[in-house]
Design a protein around this motif. Structure first.
Motif, PDB file in Angstrom:
ATOM      1  N   LEU B 221       0.838  -1.206   0.000  1.00 44.32           N
ATOM      2  CA  LEU B 221       0.000   0.000   0.000  1.00 44.32           C
ATOM      3  C   LEU B 221       0.871   1.255   0.000  1.00 44.32           C
ATOM      4  O   LEU B 221       0.503   2.285  -0.569  1.00 44.32           O
ATOM      5  CB  LEU B 221      -0.932   0.004   1.218  1.00 44.32           C
ATOM      6  CG  LEU B 221      -2.191  -0.873   1.087  1.00 44.32           C
ATOM      7  CD1 LEU B 221      -1.844  -2.355   1.128  1.00 44.32           C
ATOM      8  CD2 LEU B 221      -3.215  -0.542   2.156  1.00 44.32           C
ATOM      9  N   HIS B 222       2.003   1.151   0.657  1.00 41.53           N
ATOM     10  CA  HIS B 222       2.971   2.261   0.646  1.00 41.53           C
ATOM     11  C   HIS B 222       3.462   2.486  -0.786  1.00 41.53           C
ATOM     12  O   HIS B 222       3.492   3.613  -1.285  1.00 41.53           O
ATOM     13  CB  HIS B 222       4.134   1.894   1.577  1.00 41.53           C
ATOM     14  CG  HIS B 222       5.340   2.776   1.488  1.00 41.53           C
ATOM     15  ND1 HIS B 222       5.265   4.143   1.363  1.00 41.53           N
ATOM     16  CD2 HIS B 222       6.677   2.476   1.517  1.00 41.53           C
ATOM     17  CE1 HIS B 222       6.499   4.651   1.320  1.00 41.53           C
ATOM     18  NE2 HIS B 222       7.365   3.654   1.391  1.00 41.53           N
ATOM     19  N   HIS B 223       3.777   1.409  -1.476  1.00 41.76           N
ATOM     20  CA  HIS B 223       4.284   1.561  -2.843  1.00 41.76           C
ATOM     21  C   HIS B 223       3.191   1.956  -3.829  1.00 41.76           C
ATOM     22  O   HIS B 223       3.472   2.585  -4.850  1.00 41.76           O
ATOM     23  CB  HIS B 223       5.038   0.305  -3.279  1.00 41.76           C
ATOM     24  CG  HIS B 223       6.488   0.398  -2.919  1.00 41.76           C
ATOM     25  ND1 HIS B 223       7.383   1.096  -3.680  1.00 41.76           N
ATOM     26  CD2 HIS B 223       7.171  -0.047  -1.834  1.00 41.76           C
ATOM     27  CE1 HIS B 223       8.575   1.053  -3.099  1.00 41.76           C
ATOM     28  NE2 HIS B 223       8.477   0.366  -1.982  1.00 41.76           N
ATOM     29  N   ALA B 224       1.953   1.569  -3.540  1.00 40.43           N
ATOM     30  CA  ALA B 224       0.851   2.053  -4.392  1.00 40.43           C
ATOM     31  C   ALA B 224       0.777   3.573  -4.282  1.00 40.43           C
ATOM     32  O   ALA B 224       0.512   4.274  -5.270  1.00 40.43           O
ATOM     33  CB  ALA B 224      -0.459   1.406  -3.964  1.00 40.43           C
ATOM     34  N   ASN B 225       1.037   4.087  -3.089  1.00 36.84           N
ATOM     35  CA  ASN B 225       1.028   5.552  -2.920  1.00 36.84           C
ATOM     36  C   ASN B 225       2.189   6.192  -3.681  1.00 36.84           C
ATOM     37  O   ASN B 225       2.026   7.240  -4.311  1.00 36.84           O
ATOM     38  CB  ASN B 225       1.106   5.899  -1.430  1.00 36.84           C
ATOM     39  CG  ASN B 225       0.796   7.353  -1.172  1.00 36.84           C
ATOM     40  OD1 ASN B 225      -0.155   7.905  -1.741  1.00 36.84           O
ATOM     41  ND2 ASN B 225       1.604   7.996  -0.344  1.00 36.84           N
ATOM     42  N   ILE B 226       3.351   5.561  -3.631  1.00 38.77           N
ATOM     43  CA  ILE B 226       4.509   6.087  -4.374  1.00 38.77           C
ATOM     44  C   ILE B 226       4.193   6.091  -5.872  1.00 38.77           C
ATOM     45  O   ILE B 226       4.489   7.052  -6.594  1.00 38.77           O
ATOM     46  CB  ILE B 226       5.766   5.222  -4.084  1.00 38.77           C
ATOM     47  CG1 ILE B 226       6.139   5.274  -2.593  1.00 38.77           C
ATOM     48  CG2 ILE B 226       6.934   5.637  -4.965  1.00 38.77           C
ATOM     49  CD1 ILE B 226       6.515   6.648  -2.087  1.00 38.77           C
ATOM     50  N   ASP B 227       3.554   5.015  -6.320  1.00 37.09           N
ATOM     51  CA  ASP B 227       3.180   4.912  -7.735  1.00 37.09           C
ATOM     52  C   ASP B 227       2.177   6.006  -8.111  1.00 37.09           C
ATOM     53  O   ASP B 227       2.249   6.603  -9.190  1.00 37.09           O
ATOM     54  CB  ASP B 227       2.578   3.517  -7.978  1.00 37.09           C
ATOM     55  CG  ASP B 227       2.292   3.264  -9.438  1.00 37.09           C
ATOM     56  OD1 ASP B 227       3.247   3.205 -10.225  1.00 37.09           O
ATOM     57  OD2 ASP B 227       1.102   3.154  -9.803  1.00 37.09           O
ATOM     58  N   ARG B 228       1.260   6.281  -7.189  1.00 37.75           N
ATOM     59  CA  ARG B 228       0.248   7.330  -7.407  1.00 37.75           C
ATOM     60  C   ARG B 228       0.932   8.696  -7.540  1.00 37.75           C
ATOM     61  O   ARG B 228       0.553   9.524  -8.374  1.00 37.75           O
ATOM     62  CB  ARG B 228      -0.723   7.330  -6.220  1.00 37.75           C
ATOM     63  CG  ARG B 228      -1.897   8.266  -6.315  1.00 37.75           C
ATOM     64  CD  ARG B 228      -2.745   8.145  -5.060  1.00 37.75           C
ATOM     65  NE  ARG B 228      -2.035   8.669  -3.898  1.00 37.75           N
ATOM     66  CZ  ARG B 228      -2.208   9.882  -3.394  1.00 37.75           C
ATOM     67  NH1 ARG B 228      -3.092  10.691  -3.940  1.00 37.75           N
ATOM     68  NH2 ARG B 228      -1.531  10.280  -2.344  1.00 37.75           N
TER      69      ARG B 228
END
Lengths: 265, 467
Positions: B221-228
């Motif tokens: 979920l942290h990396h989904a935010n980075i991707d966002r």
């Protein structure tokens, strides 16, 4: 799916990519010096080919243990002393290409007004240690006596091949890549640069020493062997996947060693 | 291309109730993946090991993550894309929604959103079963819900404000070869990515260790935010991803939901909707344009000097143990003049060494006024310093050469201000490192920022001019 099958499909970048980019003037100068060292070496080699024994004496450094006609009375120390210029030429030609990225690191991390002096300190330390190491290797080989034969070369190269696969080799190669904080000015700049050079060159000597012994023991076509080894050393030092390259180099060394072993018997 | 029907929407986890089907389906899928044989590429441990693992020998595609490199964002986008497909297949297997998409954790929104999402905090579910989303090896204040990611660590504003992708102090990192841990990460990778990793993991936690981080379900979920955040940066008209073929043509391999090997090139993942079939429910707002730095003092008289040039550096190393530290960097008078109009000033923290990630980050300030906290002088904030991956820099896990760890920050605005006051060339620049721990109303509720048992040494702090 096997690891190798997947890895084979992975793209790789050319190793030379490491060297692309704006170079400092001092690094450009070093690369020119490297080319000049090779040219000088080729000229000296060509002049000594077919020349009388006295002229060949200038090249005896690459023939450890080989007696020079009329020079039996010369002590080992004198022989090493007289060959130092050629050893230095050889060190410069063989090691400069691989050390260019480290020299670039020194240059870009130094104040412009001190850049030439700092790169000079780094290179002086680097070449002096290599010179001392090569002289020591020669001293070690002299007692073996006689011309190096296929057997001696084969054993030396096989040993270098095995060394490629040892943890010591990995440690040494990693040391070649270590950096060190460089103080910008004053005596601390000199000591930090010398320290960085020592870390770098001690790793290089430990990494390439066995291969150098094999080169010194080569019975034929020494300039070609020397050039091949210089290319191998530089490539290995800049390789993106050092373990894989060490394995490839070890295989290559072992193959050549086997060939010479067959010739010897 | 995503294996599902229509465009998938990745949602803010804090906009969903803890028992929302998206959250509970994720928990069920994590449990299902953990039950798979470890050798299966679609198992939880295998997927985590693809990012990094201490386990030896290496299996296919293990330890492939890309950090400290301009491949950081595209590799993690691909990694999440295939992981999401694997999880979705597991969700469908468990009777969950066919349009399941990975939620993201928007800690940068502040307030409650900066706390660990509720579904990840409790060891047990309401049913009494083990909670698959809970991990004990996190910072204490995270699992207790009493600590939150401070704004300085979680905000993507400074990353979003970077005008270019390529460069150590730019958005996406500098040119490197593909490497699990190289030395040229960009602003996004440093903040919020690295800092949040350290703060969530704390001392010895999974998220703080580059080779164990992906074992924690919050990692994704942290990396989904980075991707966002990457999507938001790209959406700004003046921003563009690298056009170089060495970046665009670089491909990486993963495993799909069938356990089959699959590859993608960077140029194939630049647009999330047409290329990969997903989008986000919201994207971070673009930051206001940065205030223009004062004009160069001698702009009309000097020529620009585009090459990288050292203008000052410390003589001695600095040790960080959790206390604020201020050092002076002497700026060489001769090297710093002229300060041409096209020249930018960068602060570098070099030769960073330590045994491991202490879990504490540092906010880095330049020319901070004495006796005033850094938070009161946001214009002096150069960026953050974190130590995610520090243990790998000198001893890389894969077949890679070791290197030093370093961070870069652009400080042109402050440098020009000082130059305008004749306090630049020939003077010293004060650089302050303020510890950055979890925010809490009562400091006793969160881990101490002190790390005397795990000091970090900064070999040199330098200032460079560059184009």
């Amino acid at each position: 799916v096997s690891a190798n099958a997947v890895r084979r499909r992975r793209p790789t970048w050319p190793v030379a990519g490491f060297l692309f980019g704006p170079w400092c003037a001092q690094v450009v100068l070093l690369s020119v010096l490297s080319v000049l060292a090779w040219l000088l070496f080729v000229i000296v080699s060509a002049q000594s080919t077919g020349a009388p024994a006295q002229a060949k004496a200038a090249m005896w450094w690459c023939m450890p243990g080989m007696g020079i006609p009329g020079s039996q009375a010369v002590s080992a120390t004198e022989r090493i002393g007289s060959s130092l210029p050629m050893l230095l030429l050889m060190c410069a030609a063989m090691t400069l290409p691989g050390v260019l990225p480290a020299a670039q690191h020194v240059a870009t991390n130094t104040l412009r007004r001190r850049r030439s002096a700092t790169v000079g300190v780094f290179m002086a330390m680097y070449l002096l240690v290599w010179l001392a190491a090569m002289a020591a290797l020669e001293l070690l080989l002299i007692p073996l006596g006689g011309a190096p034969g296929d057997t001696m070369f084969s054993v030396a190269l096989a040993s270098a091949a095995l060394y490629e696969l040892t943890p010591m080799k990995r440690w040494a190669l990693n040391r070649c890549h270590r950096s060190w904080p460089l103080a910008p000015t004053g005596s601390r700049n000199v000591t930090a640069t010398a320290r960085f050079a020592w870390i770098n060159v001690s790793g290089c000597v430990a990494s390439c020493g066995p291969s150098m012994i094999a080169m010194l023991a080569a019975p034929v076509a020494r300039p070609l062997v020397m050039f091949s080894l210089a290319v191998t050393m530089t490539y290995e030092r800049l390789a993106r996947r050092p373990r894989r390259e060490r394995q490839r180099i070890a295989s290559g060394y072992m193959g050549i060693a086997a060939l010479f072993a067959i010739l010897a018997f | 291309m995503n294996g599902a029907v229509g465009v998938l929407i990745r949602r803010d986890i804090w906009s969903l109730p803890p028992d929302d089907p998206i959250v509970s389906a994720y928990a069920g899928a994590v449990k299902r993946m953990r039950e798979r044989p470890e050798v299966a590429p679609t198992s939880w441990s295998y997927q985590a090991a693809m990012h990094g693992t201490h386990t030896k020998p290496n299996k296919s595609l293990w330890n492939e993550c890309q950090h400290g490199t301009w491949f950081f964002v595209p590799w993690h986008r691909m990694f999440l894309y295939y992981f999401e497909r694997i999880v979705r297949a597991a969700v469908i297997e468990g009777g969950g929604p066919e349009n399941w998409a990975l939620p993201y954790w928007n800690y940068g929104a502040g307030g409650e959103s900066a706390k660990l999402p509720l579904a990840f905090r409790e060891p047990k579910l309401a049913s009494g079963e083990e909670n698959p989303l809970y991990v004990a090896e996190r910072a204490e204040g995270m699992n207790s819900g009493k600590g939150s990611i401070p704004a300085r660590a979680g905000s993507p504003a400074e990353a979003l404000a970077r005008p270019a992708f390529i460069g150590k102090a730019q958005f996406g990192g500098d040119r490197t070869e593909p490497a699990q841990f190289s030395e040229s990460g960009g602003e996004l990778e440093e903040t919020p990515h690295n800092v949040v990793h350290g703060l969530v993991g704390g001392k010895g936690g999974l998220m703080a260790d580059i080779l164990r981080a992906a074992q924690d379900p919050i990692f994704w979920l942290h990396h989904a935010n980075i991707d966002r955040i990457w999507s938001a940066w790209t959406a700004t008209p003046t921003h563009s991803d690298p056009g170089e073929s060495s970046w665009r043509g670089q491909s990486f391999s993963f495993f799909d939901e069938q356990g089959q090997s699959a590859s993608l090139r960077c140029e194939q993942v630049l647009q999330t909707v047409p290329d990969l079939g997903y989008t986000y429910d919201t994207e971070p707002s673009p930051p206001p344009p940065p205030s223009a730095p004062p004009p160069p003092r001698t702009a009309s008289l000097v020529m620009s000097r585009p090459e990288r040039e050292l203008i000052g550096a410390t003589e001695e190393s600095v040790e960080l143990t959790g206390e604020p530290v201020t050092v002076s960097v002497p700026i060489d008078a001769a090297a710093a003049e002229p300060f041409g109009p096209a020249v930018h000033a960068y602060l570098n923290v070099e030769e960073i060494e330590g045994e491991g990630n202490p879990g504490t980050g540092y906010a880095v300030y330049v020319d901070l006024q004495p006796n005033r906290a850094g938070e009161e002088q946001p214009t002096r904030h150069a960026g953050n310093l974190s130590f995610f991956g520090i243990e790998r820099a000198r001893q890389p896990a894969g077949d890679q050469t070791p290197h030093a760890l370093q961070s870069s920050y652009e400080i042109t605005t402050v440098a020009r201000e000082l130059d305008a006051q004749n306090q630049w060339a020939g003077h010293s620049l004060r650089v302050t490192f303020e510890p950055l721990g979890l925010a809490a109303s009562d400091p006793a509720d969160v881990e101490s920022v002190g790390h005397e048992d795990q000091p970090v040494r900064l070999g040199r702090i330098s200032v460079f001019y560059d184009a």
